[in-house]
Scaffold this active site. Structure first.
Site, short mmCIF file in Angstrom:
data_model
loop_
_atom_site.label_atom_id
_atom_site.label_comp_id
_atom_site.label_asym_id
_atom_site.label_seq_id
_atom_site.Cartn_x
_atom_site.Cartn_y
_atom_site.Cartn_z
N GLN A 132 0.84 -1.20 0.00
CA GLN A 132 0.00 0.00 0.00
C GLN A 132 0.87 1.25 0.00
O GLN A 132 1.59 1.51 0.95
CB GLN A 132 -0.91 0.01 1.23
CG GLN A 132 -1.82 1.22 1.34
CD GLN A 132 -2.75 1.13 2.53
OE1 GLN A 132 -2.68 0.19 3.31
NE2 GLN A 132 -3.64 2.08 2.68
N GLY A 133 0.81 2.03 -1.08
CA GLY A 133 1.62 3.24 -1.21
C GLY A 133 0.81 4.49 -0.89
O GLY A 133 0.47 5.26 -1.79
N TYR A 134 0.51 4.66 0.38
CA TYR A 134 -0.27 5.82 0.84
C TYR A 134 0.64 6.82 1.57
O TYR A 134 0.90 7.91 1.11
CB TYR A 134 -1.39 5.37 1.78
CG TYR A 134 -2.69 4.98 1.12
CD1 TYR A 134 -2.73 4.52 -0.19
CD2 TYR A 134 -3.89 5.02 1.83
CE1 TYR A 134 -3.92 4.14 -0.78
CE2 TYR A 134 -5.09 4.65 1.24
CZ TYR A 134 -5.10 4.22 -0.06
OH TYR A 134 -6.29 3.86 -0.63
N SER A 135 1.11 6.44 2.76
CA SER A 135 1.82 7.38 3.65
C SER A 135 3.12 7.88 3.04
O SER A 135 3.79 7.18 2.28
CB SER A 135 2.12 6.70 4.99
OG SER A 135 0.94 6.40 5.68
N SER A 173 3.93 -1.43 4.24
CA SER A 173 3.96 -2.80 4.73
C SER A 173 4.23 -3.79 3.60
O SER A 173 3.58 -3.75 2.55
CB SER A 173 2.63 -3.15 5.40
OG SER A 173 2.36 -2.30 6.48
N GLU A 256 -10.88 -1.75 5.06
CA GLU A 256 -9.75 -2.19 5.87
C GLU A 256 -10.19 -2.83 7.18
O GLU A 256 -9.57 -3.76 7.68
CB GLU A 256 -8.83 -0.99 6.18
CG GLU A 256 -7.58 -1.37 6.94
CD GLU A 256 -6.60 -0.22 7.07
OE1 GLU A 256 -5.44 -0.47 7.39
OE2 GLU A 256 -7.01 0.94 6.85
N GLU A 380 -6.03 10.10 17.05
CA GLU A 380 -6.44 11.48 16.85
C GLU A 380 -7.34 11.62 15.63
O GLU A 380 -8.35 12.33 15.66
CB GLU A 380 -5.21 12.39 16.71
CG GLU A 380 -4.39 12.57 17.97
CD GLU A 380 -3.48 11.38 18.27
OE1 GLU A 380 -3.45 10.43 17.45
OE2 GLU A 380 -2.83 11.39 19.33
#
Length: 399
Positions: A132-135, A173, A256, A380
């Protein structure tokens, strides 16, 4: 809300329980029991991949997918049963959760027929793994701050051109053993926040992609940095419309926290049992305050499971955020209790020859659980979602 299982569900439980008992008793798989999972994804990757492919060969992957996409089309409750029984059997953890539980359903909802035909079968057969290429370094919880860019090169491929990507992803990950990565990238120059983003499918094994594992305190390297420098993918490998990737990315996150996440409460119960057993063995169970703390954790876990089932069955607004908050906080408290039970032994690391850094299960539980309230949506962020989208409170000031 009726949380009981029908006779058909119980019959299915017997079927999958018997199958798992028979196959995990085999010499080929018995030694893999319990391997993998959060904080231990580095364990026996090739062997767990073989187990997953064994499941696929017998029709036990993608069980909740519709039959027309190669799944079993199981009901929600049967999916819960399946994942609970895998956890109870101590089956090795999967290696393709991101493909099966996240990308697959997203492609069914937003992908083209060609994309579905190309990518769904290898996910189901566990022959292609996904990351997963998000962050990014400046776009973690604030995903809309993505800076990775992609431009369309019309002459880069024989048909239709290619996307060319430049940027950096982090906390990716399993990128070190995956073949593909779904990437959120900014494809409209000058766009800001959630506008102008696209959802791209990118092959990892190419010159423009560099994967650098991040060594964790637990001793593994589940997470990675991924550097994209002129990386390429086909122009047709954008999911949804170009520039509308935010909606696709958010839809994926909605998948998810499904039934597989709920089933982790079975693993949590097993972890709690090992902490209680250690307390009995070393005498710390005689401490009435500590014993009350362990009893509270047991009761809380039952409530958490009920909350998860309720959220799945009723689709209440914000239910997935509530579930993430409660299980993440509970697991951190379990890790803290484990260290209190361990006492001075919890401060020591050891190995067979006394030279290497090695953790016992409770030390690893404590260290990895510190991240539970951050990954997959920080506390948060979940609280802001509940406050703003469910309770209708004023938005938190944005920069």
């Amino acid at each position: 809300m009726d949380l009981t299982y029908s006779d058909a569900d119980q019959a299915f439980r017997t079927e999958i329980r018997t199958w798992l008992e028979d196959h995990l008793a085999s010499a080929d798989w018995a030694g893999l029991k319990g391997l993998g999972g959060p904080g231990k994804d580095h364990e026996a990757v090739e062997e767990r991949l073989a187990w997953n492919q064994h499941l696929a060969a017998h029709g036990w992957t993608c069980v909740g997918w519709p039959v027309e996409h190669g799944g079993r089309g199981l009901s929600l409750w049967q999916q819960v049963v399946f994942h609970e029984e895998c956890a109870r059997a101590h089956a090795p953890h999967g290696v393709n959760h991101l493909g099966e539980a996240l990308l697959g359903p997203t492609l069914m909802a937003y992908g083209t027929a060609e994309q579905q035909a190309r990518f769904l079968p290898p996910i189901r057969e566990v022959t292609e793994l996904w990351a997963q290429g998000y962050s990014e370094p400046d776009a973690g919880s604030d995903l809309a701050n993505v800076q990775t860019r992609a431009r369309l090169d019309d002459g880069g491929a024989e048909v239709g051109g290619e996307w060319v990507l430049d940027g950096q992803k982090v906390w990716t990950s399993n990128a070190h053993f995956s073949q593909w990565m779904f990437v959120v990238a900014r494809t409209e120059p000058g766009s800001q926040r959630h506008r102008g983003l696209s959802f791209l499918l990118v092959p990892i094994d190419q010159p423009g992609v560099e994967v650098r594992p991040i060594e964790q305190l637990t001793g593994g390297s589940e997470f990675n940095e991924v550097f994209l420098t002129g990386a390429r993918t086909g122009a047709d490998l954008v999911v949804g419309e170009p520039g509308q990737g935010w909606a696709v990315a958010m839809a994926l996150l909605g998948f998810e926290r499904g039934v597989s996440t709920l089933a982790q409460t079975v693993d949590y119960a097993r972890e709690l049992d090992t902490v209680v057993a250690r307390a009995r063995a070393n005498g710390s169970y005689d401490d009435l305050v500590l014993r009350d703390r362990l009893a509270t954790l047991k009761v809380e876990l039952s409530v958490i499971r009920a909350q998860g089932l309720r959220g799945l069955s009723s689709a209440e607004p914000g239910a997935d955020s509530v579930f993430k908050l409660v299980w993440a906080g509970w697991h951190r408290r379990l890790g803290e209790a484990a260290m209190e039970v361990a006492g001075h032994d919890g401060l020591l690391t050891r190995s067979a020859d006394g030279s290497a850094y090695d953790l016992d299960d409770h030390q690893r539980l404590f260290l990895f659980s510190r991240a539970d309230t951050i990954y997959g949506g920080s506390d948060e962020v979940q609280k802001n979602i509940l406050a703003e989208r469910v309770l209708g409170l004023p938005r938190e000031p944005r920069p």
